[in-house]
Design a protein around this motif. Structure first.
Motif, PDB file in Angstrom:
ATOM      1  N   ILE A  12      95.551  50.522  41.672  1.00 51.87           N
ATOM      2  CA  ILE A  12      94.649  49.621  42.401  1.00 51.87           C
ATOM      3  C   ILE A  12      94.903  48.180  41.954  1.00 51.87           C
ATOM      4  N   GLY A  13      95.136  47.994  40.645  1.00 46.77           N
ATOM      5  CA  GLY A  13      95.488  46.673  40.133  1.00 46.77           C
ATOM      6  C   GLY A  13      96.768  46.164  40.769  1.00 46.77           C
ATOM      7  N   CYS A  14      97.728  47.057  40.952  1.00 49.80           N
ATOM      8  CA  CYS A  14      98.996  46.695  41.593  1.00 49.80           C
ATOM      9  C   CYS A  14      98.763  46.213  43.022  1.00 49.80           C
ATOM     10  N   LEU A  15      97.901  46.909  43.762  1.00 42.53           N
ATOM     11  CA  LEU A  15      97.602  46.502  45.136  1.00 42.53           C
ATOM     12  C   LEU A  15      96.937  45.126  45.155  1.00 42.53           C
ATOM     13  N   GLY A  16      96.015  44.906  44.217  1.00 39.32           N
ATOM     14  CA  GLY A  16      95.372  43.604  44.133  1.00 39.32           C
ATOM     15  C   GLY A  16      96.361  42.501  43.819  1.00 39.32           C
ATOM     16  N   VAL A  17      97.302  42.792  42.928  1.00 45.99           N
ATOM     17  CA  VAL A  17      98.329  41.814  42.563  1.00 45.99           C
ATOM     18  C   VAL A  17      99.212  41.488  43.772  1.00 45.99           C
ATOM     19  N   ILE A  18      99.505  42.497  44.600  1.00 46.48           N
ATOM     20  CA  ILE A  18     100.289  42.237  45.821  1.00 46.48           C
ATOM     21  C   ILE A  18      99.578  41.205  46.687  1.00 46.48           C
ATOM     22  N   GLY A  19      98.261  41.369  46.867  1.00 44.25           N
ATOM     23  CA  GLY A  19      97.505  40.409  47.659  1.00 44.25           C
ATOM     24  C   GLY A  19      97.455  39.036  47.022  1.00 44.25           C
ATOM     25  N   ILE A  20      97.258  38.998  45.702  1.00 43.31           N
ATOM     26  CA  ILE A  20      97.178  37.715  44.981  1.00 43.31           C
ATOM     27  C   ILE A  20      98.510  36.981  45.027  1.00 43.31           C
ATOM     28  N   LEU A  77      86.248  42.435  41.736  1.00 40.82           N
ATOM     29  CA  LEU A  77      85.721  42.243  43.090  1.00 40.82           C
ATOM     30  C   LEU A  77      85.496  40.761  43.405  1.00 40.82           C
ATOM     31  N   CYS A  78      84.948  40.033  42.439  1.00 43.03           N
ATOM     32  CA  CYS A  78      84.709  38.593  42.654  1.00 43.03           C
ATOM     33  C   CYS A  78      86.032  37.851  42.863  1.00 43.03           C
ATOM     34  N   ILE A 176      89.569  45.159  48.249  1.00 39.43           N
ATOM     35  CA  ILE A 176      88.133  45.095  47.963  1.00 39.43           C
ATOM     36  C   ILE A 176      87.461  46.425  48.297  1.00 39.43           C
ATOM     37  N   LEU A 177      87.791  46.982  49.463  1.00 36.86           N
ATOM     38  CA  LEU A 177      87.189  48.250  49.890  1.00 36.86           C
ATOM     39  C   LEU A 177      87.591  49.392  48.957  1.00 36.86           C
TER      40      LEU A 177
END
Length: 388
Positions: A12-20, A77-78, A176-177
């Motif tokens: 999940i962290g990896c997916l967030g990093v892709i977006g960032i 999330l923030c 986020i979801l």
């Protein structure tokens, strides 16, 4: 032993990093279009990247120290929420100064997301598993370069540069979801004191790792920040060809990042030295490359291989010197890494403005040589440390 939760947090962290990272670096592929739209030069458009990185460098350690008191899920999330707002309002192509403000908005929690995700993923795991799980999260940087960045660049070449923000915003909303549904609450059990965390700033091994991180990323971003413009103006690649080259670059980076995650655990010194030599190899290779797409693609692939692990190397060197303050060490890695992005972009832009786009691959060579010296210094300090 890696638990299912550790691996879930890592992915999940990896997916967030892709977006960032697609938000941070995706602008590289559309800088020429933004410069044309706002009637500004490419160096001025480059401020969208350098200012983003500079604010992370300045605020990162403080926001992570503050965020370390709170539930990791809430902080993640923030952070994603700020990135979503930034992308959503950028779609409407506001005046350039507002676009700059929107770029800066999510920087305050950028390092906190990395720190919280890595800290949660490696909790209770062995040293070997920690590097593997960290590599999964940091691998999001390379994955962004093989998925969202080339995709959004390609779509921008077909439609308009604003569509990049639509693609990035969708991935961030999806993250986020997923965080809401699949991550449990992760409250702080026993927060480390500020004094203990700040003590790493006086340790020579940590200082040398920080210097390496800064110099290596600065070296690469002197040229990478102007990737699209260099290929367009110097190698005469079209926008569609550039999107393909970005895809090749990212694909090689993903492969390289995966292999490096394993090699760093075995021999950090020689692995790092090998990848730093890429800063010297790439300019030479481009110097002997004509305007053939095939030849440019080969050199771009080599560039992706050598560049891909630079952030992972920085994480490895800094966290390994601060086992009792991993969150703070990682925030400093993110901050100094982004300081390197800002310095590299600014210095590269200066030399391009002064001498033309053809110098782009060569600007980072000096920083590459200094990075090699920093690795030597760290190796010397490690020898002393482990002999005690």
């Amino acid at each position: 032993m890696k638990t299912n939760l550790n691996k879930r947090v890592a992915y999940i962290g990896c997916l967030g990093v892709i977006g960032i990272i697609s938000t941070e670096f995706g602008v590289i592929g559309i800088l020429p279009q933004i410069a044309e739209y706002y009637k500004i030069n490419i160096a001025t458009a480059g401020y969208l990247l350098s200012a983003f990185a500079l604010f992370i460098a300045i605020t990162g350690p403080f926001t992570v120290l503050f965020a370390s008191k709170f539930d990791k899920k809430i902080i993640m999330l923030c952070a994603m929420g700020l990135f979503f707002l930034s992308n959503f309002f950028s779609i409407f192509s506001p005046p350039f100064w507002i676009l700059m403000v929107l770029r800066i908005l999510p920087t305050f929690l950028h390092p906190a997301f990395f720190s919280m995700a890595i800290a949660a993923a490696i909790k209770g795991t062995s040293q070997k598993d920690q590097m593997h799980l960290t590599a999964i999260i940091i691998g999001g940087i390379a994955l962004a370069q093989v998925t969202l960045i080339p995709l959004s660049t390609f779509l921008a070449s077909l439609y308009t540069w604003q569509i990049t923000y639509v693609v990035q915003g969708f991935i961030i909303l999806l993250t986020i979801l997923i965080i809401l549904k699949y991550l449990p609450s992760m409250p702080v059990e026993k927060p480390a004191s500020f004094k203990n965390q700040l003590s790493i700033l006086t340790q020579p091994r940590f200082i040398s790792g920080t210097l390496l991180n800064l110099l290596l990323i600065t070296a690469w971003f002197c040229s990478y920040s102007y990737f699209a413009d260099y290929l367009n103006r110097e190698k005469h690649m079209s926008e569609k060809q550039i999107s393909v080259l970005l895809l090749i670059f990212g694909a090689m980076g993903v492969l390289s990042n995966y292999v490096t995650g394993k090699l760093l655990g075995k021999n950090m010194f020689w692995t790092t030295l090998f990848f730093i030599t890429g800063v010297l190899m790439v300019p030479l290779a481009f110097g002997y490359t004509d305007h053939s797409f095939f030849n440019v693609a080969i050199v771009t692939g080599i560039w992706g291989i050598m560049y891909g692990p630079c952030f992972l190397i920085g994480v490895g060197y800094m966290i390994s010197a601060a086992p009792d303050a991993k969150e703070f060490a990682n925030s400093l890695q993110t901050s100094f890494g982004n300081l390197g992005v800002s310095l590299g972009t600014s210095i590269g832009g200066f030399f391009i403005f002064k001498y033309g786009i053809s110098v782009t691959p060569w600007v980072g060579v000096v920083f590459g040589v200094l990075a090699i010296l920093a690795v030597m210094w760290r190796a010397y300090l490690d020898k002393i440390h482990f002999e005690k």
